[in-house]
Design a protein around this motif. Structure first.
Motif, PDB file in Angstrom:
ATOM      1  N   GLY A  72       0.782  -1.227  -0.132  1.00  0.00           N
ATOM      2  CA  GLY A  72       0.028  -0.139  -0.400  1.00  0.00           C
ATOM      3  C   GLY A  72       1.142   0.914  -0.267  1.00  0.00           C
ATOM      4  N   ASP A  73       2.114   1.078  -0.340  1.00  0.00           N
ATOM      5  CA  ASP A  73       3.402   2.164  -0.364  1.00  0.00           C
ATOM      6  C   ASP A  73       3.185   3.064  -2.046  1.00  0.00           C
ATOM      7  N   LEU A  74       1.944   3.115  -2.315  1.00  0.00           N
ATOM      8  CA  LEU A  74       2.064   3.510  -4.498  1.00  0.00           C
ATOM      9  C   LEU A  74       0.978   3.927  -4.383  1.00  0.00           C
ATOM     10  N   SER A  75       1.342   5.638  -4.633  1.00  0.00           N
ATOM     11  CA  SER A  75       0.136   6.693  -5.206  1.00  0.00           C
ATOM     12  C   SER A  75      -0.870   5.986  -5.914  1.00  0.00           C
ATOM     13  N   PRO A  76      -2.133   6.336  -6.374  1.00  0.00           N
ATOM     14  CA  PRO A  76      -3.276   5.880  -7.467  1.00  0.00           C
ATOM     15  C   PRO A  76      -2.336   5.948  -8.776  1.00  0.00           C
ATOM     16  N   GLU A  77      -1.918   7.290  -9.138  1.00  0.00           N
ATOM     17  CA  GLU A  77      -1.004   6.651 -10.764  1.00  0.00           C
ATOM     18  C   GLU A  77       0.066   6.243 -10.707  1.00  0.00           C
ATOM     19  N   ARG A  78       0.596   5.538  -9.260  1.00  0.00           N
ATOM     20  CA  ARG A  78       2.274   4.824  -9.277  1.00  0.00           C
ATOM     21  C   ARG A  78       1.218   3.525  -9.606  1.00  0.00           C
ATOM     22  N   ALA A  79      -0.243   2.965  -8.103  1.00  0.00           N
ATOM     23  CA  ALA A  79      -0.319   2.347  -8.717  1.00  0.00           C
ATOM     24  C   ALA A  79      -0.679   1.660 -10.210  1.00  0.00           C
ATOM     25  N   GLU A  80      -1.331   2.270 -10.101  1.00  0.00           N
ATOM     26  CA  GLU A  80      -2.316   1.881 -11.851  1.00  0.00           C
ATOM     27  C   GLU A  80      -0.725   1.345 -13.499  1.00  0.00           C
ATOM     28  N   HIS A  81       0.463   2.082 -12.741  1.00  0.00           N
ATOM     29  CA  HIS A  81       1.057   2.097 -13.608  1.00  0.00           C
ATOM     30  C   HIS A  81       2.075   0.078 -12.803  1.00  0.00           C
ATOM     31  N   ALA A  82       2.226   0.680 -11.920  1.00  0.00           N
ATOM     32  CA  ALA A  82       2.541  -1.272 -11.708  1.00  0.00           C
ATOM     33  C   ALA A  82       1.305  -2.021 -12.020  1.00  0.00           C
ATOM     34  N   LEU A  83      -0.327  -1.820 -11.864  1.00  0.00           N
ATOM     35  CA  LEU A  83      -1.290  -2.419 -12.577  1.00  0.00           C
ATOM     36  C   LEU A  83      -1.287  -3.282 -14.415  1.00  0.00           C
ATOM     37  N   GLU A  84      -0.710  -1.643 -14.758  1.00  0.00           N
ATOM     38  CA  GLU A  84      -0.503  -2.265 -16.315  1.00  0.00           C
ATOM     39  C   GLU A  84       0.988  -2.763 -16.793  1.00  0.00           C
ATOM     40  N   ALA A  85       2.274  -2.592 -15.540  1.00  0.00           N
ATOM     41  CA  ALA A  85       3.794  -3.805 -15.875  1.00  0.00           C
ATOM     42  C   ALA A  85       3.378  -4.796 -15.433  1.00  0.00           C
ATOM     43  N   ILE A  86       2.505  -5.199 -14.441  1.00  0.00           N
ATOM     44  CA  ILE A  86       1.293  -6.726 -14.027  1.00  0.00           C
ATOM     45  C   ILE A  86       1.040  -7.356 -15.479  1.00  0.00           C
ATOM     46  N   GLN A  87       0.156  -7.058 -15.619  1.00  0.00           N
ATOM     47  CA  GLN A  87      -0.575  -7.504 -16.475  1.00  0.00           C
ATOM     48  C   GLN A  87       0.523  -7.348 -18.173  1.00  0.00           C
ATOM     49  N   ARG A  88       1.195  -6.757 -19.040  1.00  0.00           N
ATOM     50  CA  ARG A  88       2.296  -6.359 -20.054  1.00  0.00           C
ATOM     51  C   ARG A  88       2.648  -7.769 -19.165  1.00  0.00           C
ATOM     52  N   ASN A  89       3.556  -7.919 -17.689  1.00  0.00           N
ATOM     53  CA  ASN A  89       4.643  -9.034 -18.365  1.00  0.00           C
ATOM     54  C   ASN A  89       4.038 -10.035 -17.827  1.00  0.00           C
ATOM     55  N   ALA A  90       2.611 -10.129 -17.455  1.00  0.00           N
ATOM     56  CA  ALA A  90       2.098 -11.656 -17.308  1.00  0.00           C
ATOM     57  C   ALA A  90       1.384 -11.963 -18.570  1.00  0.00           C
TER      58      ALA A  90
END
Length: 918
Positions: free
Chosen positions: A575-593
């Protein structure tokens, strides 16, 4: 001395020492004087070129070298010519006043005169050197010719005992050529030992070098030639001294005394015989009668007798021993030739009489074996030998000979022949001349010849020519890798045992020859098996190495996106990520998956292709639409690198017949590679052209390019070129391999081209147009719409992995389904029997009982209870074509591979439930 020819050596005989004449260059007179003029002019031109630096100083500095070279090459005359030209030029160009023939300063004139005198002296000295060198060379030649002409062997050495000269006779005796001997220590070339003790003898040259006087070799000295001969020698060695008495070498003269030694031995033997002759005469006189009696006893003991036949009278005299052989009492033989003829065995009579008649006609001795009939009627074998004597008119007069009873020998020969015949292998008996004298029946079977064709023939006739005379050499033991020649010309491998037999007639070779064709075939088969085993082992080792390399790369490619997924998931859970960074993290997870899913799908596609089970959903397609879809996938990567993607296509519609997803995968792979290997700000050109019944899609870039060594392997599986930084780019090397296989599955082709590394590359895909293919029997697949809701379906999930159950539950409940889940096949069977769901989703790999066992039990229960069919879908990570076929064969209605696509899973569930309700 002849000097007219250019570069002509004086004589070839000077090879005995360094040819001094070779140090003097021989030129024709025009050449020598021409060079003299040329050197003078060259020196003048060089000095003129130095005028800006020196002016009139050093006028002769370049002229002296020209004089020296001219005199060295040509002698006195050319040296003087160069001196004259150079002196004249020096007076004209560099003595005041310049450019005039007048000399203002008398001292300058003196300098010119001194220059001329020095030039003449240099020329004279060179001429003297040339004449002296010629004289020495001629002396060397005369010495070499003299040494070569001496009738004895001559070897000269230096003061260290090394050979400097060897005349032809010495070379012939020692076995060393002049070229090989020169420079070697004399002890290597001239090896001598004592004839009796065989101990080394001190070399006379060494003695001369130590003592300084003339010396000779010891008596009974033998020279051991290089070729193995032993030659008795004598003579002496003497020092070679200079005029001041200094010893500079040794000359040794020796000769072959073999003939002299023989004469000496003969003379000594003659004297000995003369001394013994007198004594022998007396002894002979006293022992003559004794010798006669001893001869008689010896003849009788050897079952031998003598005979004499006088042809003029026909009288035949037999010794008592010969009468005994024929069964007569002493003195009872009638003594006529007719009586002798009657004693011969009838079958042999003509043969014997013919042999005697031919011996008389041909004036030669005779030897013959035949049978006789004794007076008691018994038959014996005898051997008769006769010598012909002539009268004073040189006409045949009488024969004297000896007759031997050879019955026992003949009987032994017969027993030997029968033994040879009984041996169960091919046998040869060969005499000392290499002629076959005995063989057996097995030899006929081995060679294909009759016995009559074999006997009397040279053994070489039955041996392949490439083996030479191997069968003729007397030897013993076993010989392998031999061959005999069959009558039809084929070579038969054999193993041969040889034995030597000493007989009264000489040496015989007994050879037992065994046909080893079957054994040879077994050995060859074993050798081939060994070779195949070694090749197979190498293949296994290579496959193991490739497997290890592949697993290492696969591990890297799987772990790289997994690292991003796990890392971002950890950050999200903290829970340390800002909403913008969290959205980026989700995109990265989806892209790498998705990258991992594509990697797994590529491996599965390769597996399907290798198994020949790649399925194509053929439909009519638009080439432009497929290309646009592929470009949209790679457009973000291209924009991120500032790469321009330029597309050129025909204005009209270009129709294809194929699997849209597979063709999009082909183009995406090629475009993705082009973007990956093109630098920032680069360019990718896509060209679509239509001709005849085909369409060509060409993708070009100005990126890294492909080296000529790697270009033929660019479509091979697991092959990647090394980058300019020394490592391969990311990936398994499957993309282009899949491109080729998929294009070929559509009846097309793909080729790669590149001018070289750093100059870009071009890939061209050629596909048949839709009109060029037969129309598909299936209707074109219509795109299925994503189901918005799965309500009111009840779905049972069976999976031993809790996270997988939770994920599927959330996905399906978000679509409105009622979901229950269990962790084992046993629990699933209980749940189905308690409350039957609308659809069953089951994993295939579970402990205790797997998904295959579960569905078989469900279908068996349906048949037993005659209930309706429960729709069942296998949701599993086993995603190959064979896994899908096995699941359907076990009883599942559909197969969905993990990781699941929510929309694809929802469509599969809806389709299965709808089919059940139809």
């Amino acid at each position: 001395m002849k000097r007219g020819t250019a570069l002509q050596p004086r004589a070839r005989a000077r090879s005995a020492a360094p040819a001094l004449a070779g140090r003097v260059i021989r030129l024709s007179a025009p050449a020598r004087y021409g060079l003299a003029v040329a050197f003078a002019l060259a020196a003048i031109l060089v000095r003129l070129a130095l005028d800006p630096v020196w002016g009139i100083r050093f006028p002769y500095i370049t002229l002296f070298p020209a004089i020296m070279v001219s005199a060295w090459l040509g002698g006195l005359g050319p040296g003087i010519v160069t001196t004259a030209i150079s002196g004249t030029a020096a007076e004209y160009f560099w003595i005041e006043p310049r450019g005039a023939w007048v000399v203002a300063d008398k001292s300058e004139l003196l300098g010119v005169l001194i220059f001329v005198v020095v030039g003449v002296v240099i020329s004279a000295l060179n001429e003297a050197w040339r004449r002296g060198t010629d004289a020495v060379a001629e002396s060397e030649e005369r010495l070499s010719v003299t040494v070569s002409s001496i009738g004895d062997a001559v070897i000269a050495t230096d003061d260290r005992g090394r050979v400097t000269q060897l005349n032809p006779i010495a070379a012939a005796l020692t076995g060393w050529t002049h070229e090989d001997a020169v420079g070697r220590p004399l002890k290597d070339v001239f090896v001598i030992v004592n004839e009796r003790s065989r101990q080394p003898v001190e070399n006379p040259v060494d003695r001369v070098l130590k003592e300084g006087g003339i010396t000779g070799v010891a008596n009974h000295t033998v020279l051991l030639s290089k070729d193995g001969r032993e030659i008795p020698i004598d003579d002496s060695a003497a020092p070679i001294r200079t005029t001041d008495g200094r010893m500079v070498g040794v000359v040794m003269v020796f000769r072959d005394i073999t003939e002299r030694r023989r004469v000496e031995r003969d003379h000594a033997a003659l004297l000995e015989r003369e001394r013994a002759a007198h004594d022998e005469t007396e002894r002979s006189r006293r022992s003559a009668e004794t010798a006669v009696e001893q001869l008689r006893v010896a003849l009788e003991a050897g079952r031998m007798g003598t005979w004499e036949y006088t042809m003029r009278t026909g009288i035949v005299k037999w010794s008592p021993g010969l009468e005994a052989i024929h069964g007569y009492s002493p003195g009872t033989f009638p003594g006529t030739f007719d009586a002798f003829r009657d004693e011969i065995y009838p079958a042999d009579r003509d043969h014997v009489l013919t042999a005697i008649r031919q011996a008389v006609e041909q004036r030669r001795d005779h030897q013959i074996e035949y049978r006789i009939v004794r007076t008691d009627g018994s038959v014996r074998w005898v051997e008769g030998r006769g010598q012909l004597f002539f009268d004073e008119r040189e006409q045949p007069d009488r024969m004297i000979g000896v007759c031997t009873d050879i019955t026992e020998r003949k009987n032994a020969d017969e027993r030997f022949r029968l033994a040879v015949e009984a041996i169960p292998t091919a046998m040869f008996v060969v005499d000392q001349h290499g002629t076959v004298v005995l063989t057996n029946k097995e030899t006929e079977h081995l060679l294909g010849y009759t016995r009559e064709e074999i006997l009397g023939q040279a053994v070489d006739r039955f041996v392949p020519a490439r083996l030479g005379e191997g069968y003729q050499r007397p030897r013993t033991g076993i010989e392998r890798d031999l061959y005999v020649l069959h009558k039809d010309g084929t070579e038969i491998p054999v193993e041969t045992g040889f034995n030597r037999i000493e007989t009264a007639d000489g040496l015989l070779i007994l050879a037992a020859v065994t046909d080893i064709r079957e054994r040879k075939a077994v050995e060859d088969a074993r050798e081939q098996l060994l070779v195949r085993e070694q090749v197979a082992r190498a293949d296994v080792e290579r496959a193991s190495r490739l497997k290890d390399e592949f697993l290492a790369v696969l591990s890297h490619e799987l772990r790289t996106p997994l690292n991003a997924v796990l890392g971002y998931a950890h950050l999200l859970s903290a829970g340390d990520l800002s909403p913008e960074r969290a959205e980026h993290a989700l995109e990265a997870i989806q892209r790498n998956a998705q990258a991992q899913a594509r990697l797994v799908e590529s491996l599965l596609d390769l597996s399907r292709i290798m198994a020949g089970k790649l399925e194509l959903n053929v439909e009519h397609l638009s080439a432009a639409a497929i290309l646009d879809a592929a470009i949209e996938v790679i457009r973000p990567d291209a924009e991120a690198k500032g790469i321009v993607v330029d597309v050129s296509a025909p204005a009209g519609e270009v129709a294809l017949a194929g699997d849209g997803g597979r063709l999009q995968q082909v183009l995406w792979n090629l475009l993705s590679n082009a973007i990956k290997f093109t630098p920032h700000g680069g360019r990718v050109d896509v060209r679509v052209t239509e001709h005849a019944s085909q369409v060509a899609i060409q993708i070009s870039d100005n990126g890294q390019g492909i080296g000529p060594d790697f270009l033929p392997y660019v479509f091979d599986r697991f092959r990647q070129a090394e980058s300019h930084k020394g490592r391969s780019p990311a990936g398994l090397g499957l993309g282009l391999a899949l491109v080729r296989e998929m294009v070929q599955a559509h009846g097309g082709s793909v080729v790669a081209a590149s001018p070289g590394e750093g100059r870009g590359s071009t890939f061209t895909v050629t596909l048949p147009l839709a009109t060029a293919l037969p129309p598909s029997e299936d209707r074109p697949a219509q795109p299925e719409e994503t189901l918005a809701s799965l309500s009111p379906l009840e779905i049972l999930i069976v999976d031993d992995d809790g996270d997988a159950r939770d994920l599927l539950t959330l996905l399906l409940e978000s679509r409105g389904a009622t979901v229950s889940s269990v962790s084992s096949a046993k629990e699933a069977l209980s749940a189905v029997s308690t409350r039957r769901p609308d659809v069953l989703l089951a994993d295939l790999r579970m402990p205790e009982e797997d998904g295959y066992s579960l569905i078989r039990q469900v279908r068996a229960s349906e048949r037993e209870r005659e209930t309706g069919r429960l729709p069942a879908i296998a949701v599993t990570a086993y995603a190959s074509a064979s896994d899908r076929e096995r699941a359907i064969a076990a009883g599942y209605d559909a197969h969905v591979a993990k990781p699941v696509d929510p929309d694809a899973l929802a469509r599969a569930i809806a389709k299965a439930a709808k089919a059940e309700n139809v």
